[in-house]
Design an enzyme around this catalytic site. Structure first.
Site, short mmCIF file in Angstrom:
data_model
loop_
_atom_site.label_atom_id
_atom_site.label_comp_id
_atom_site.label_asym_id
_atom_site.label_seq_id
_atom_site.Cartn_x
_atom_site.Cartn_y
_atom_site.Cartn_z
N GLU A 1 -5.79 12.07 30.23
CA GLU A 1 -6.93 12.01 31.16
C GLU A 1 -8.27 11.75 30.48
O GLU A 1 -9.11 11.00 31.00
CB GLU A 1 -7.00 13.31 31.98
CG GLU A 1 -6.02 13.38 33.14
CD GLU A 1 -4.62 13.79 32.73
OE1 GLU A 1 -3.76 13.95 33.62
OE2 GLU A 1 -4.37 13.94 31.52
N GLU B 1 2.09 18.00 33.99
CA GLU B 1 1.70 19.20 34.74
C GLU B 1 2.83 19.68 35.64
O GLU B 1 2.98 20.90 35.85
CB GLU B 1 0.43 18.90 35.53
CG GLU B 1 -0.78 18.74 34.62
CD GLU B 1 -2.05 18.37 35.34
OE1 GLU B 1 -3.08 19.02 35.07
OE2 GLU B 1 -2.02 17.44 36.17
#
Length: 265
Positions: free
Chosen positions: A139, A119
């Site tokens: 995730e 990210e």
């Protein structure tokens, strides 16, 4: 890193090592034993580095990288278990993923960029990666999701089907495949990502500051809106550039066959 020039300055003693060279600020996450994962102190230090980049008129471009052959392994889970947060106010993960910037930021990725590390790379304007680098948003395999740009930015940076595969399976994306799909600006041999990122950053820094900032703001603010609104936002920035002293200097330098001398005004 290439040999620093005479304008080089270095700051150490924090989780983020800062170096300034030739109008470029290099922020290096310096926690190799923790795979450059981000705890509260690291997040604050990165936010401070971005503030310095924005506030100093002599700084034109930022480069974000990690020490010890790893870009960033995301959130420091041990620190999180102690109650620390890697989010800085409304600026997002590591003070970067939701920050508002007017100056370009280049990611130099070696090794793993996992979770928040991917990210961070997606939040940068340009991404340079070594051939053995790996991006990953695992995730879903841990019962969570990627809320700091992974789900929103990855489908814009990659074909939707590829982004969906990565987000839904958590499987890593090798750098060579990332380049094929257009995620990377440059692919380098292992160990050379920072050198290439610095070369790119210095090329950007050679441009007129107001023009570079205008392009950066349009890339951030005007591409994801309806076209007429995009033009409205762009035109306000363009007027400032076209009426600037630097615009006149650029024309004069071209006519006189010399390098321009930018003032940022």
């Amino acid at each position: 890193m290439s040999t620093p020039d005479q304008s080089t300055e270095q700051t150490t003693g924090t989780p983020v090592r800062v170096e300034v060279t030739g109008g470029v600020l290099v922020a290096t996450i310096d926690r190799p034993r923790a795979k450059n994962s981000v705890d509260a102190a690291t997040a604050r230090a990165l936010a401070d580095a971005l503030d310095r980049l924005e506030d100093d008129p002599d700084l034109r471009v930022g480069v974000l990288t990690g020490a010890g052959g790893t870009f960033c392994a995301g959130m420091d889970l041990k620190a999180f278990a102690r109650g620390e947060s890697p989010v800085v106010g409304d600026r997002g993960f590591a003070g970067v993923t939701r920050s508002r910037r007017t100056k370009p930021l280049v990611a130099a990725v070696e090794g793993w960029a996992l979770g928040g590390g991917t990210e961070l790379a997606l939040a940068c304007d340009l991404v340079v990666a070594a051939a053995d680098a790996r991006f990953g948003l695992p995730e879903v395999t841990r019962g969570i999701v990627a809320p700091e740009g992974g789900m929103l930015r990855l489908p814009k940076a990659l074909p939707r089907a590829v982004a969906a595969e990565l987000l839904l399976t958590g499987e890593p994306l090798p750098a060579e495949r990332a380049e094929r799909y257009g995620l990377l600006t440059r692919l380098t041999p292992p160990g050379e990502a920072l050198v290439a990122a610095l070369d790119l950053a210095h090329r950007i820094a050679a441009g007129a500051p107001l023009a570079v900032r205008a392009v950066t703001r349009v890339l951030h603010e005007a591409l994801d809106v309806e076209e007429s609104e995009g033009f409205r936002r762009q035109d306000a920035l363009v007027r400032e550039v076209l009426t600037s002293s630097d615009a006149a200097e650029g024309a004069r330098a071209f006519a006189e066959r010399r390098a321009p001398v930018w003032t940022g005004r």
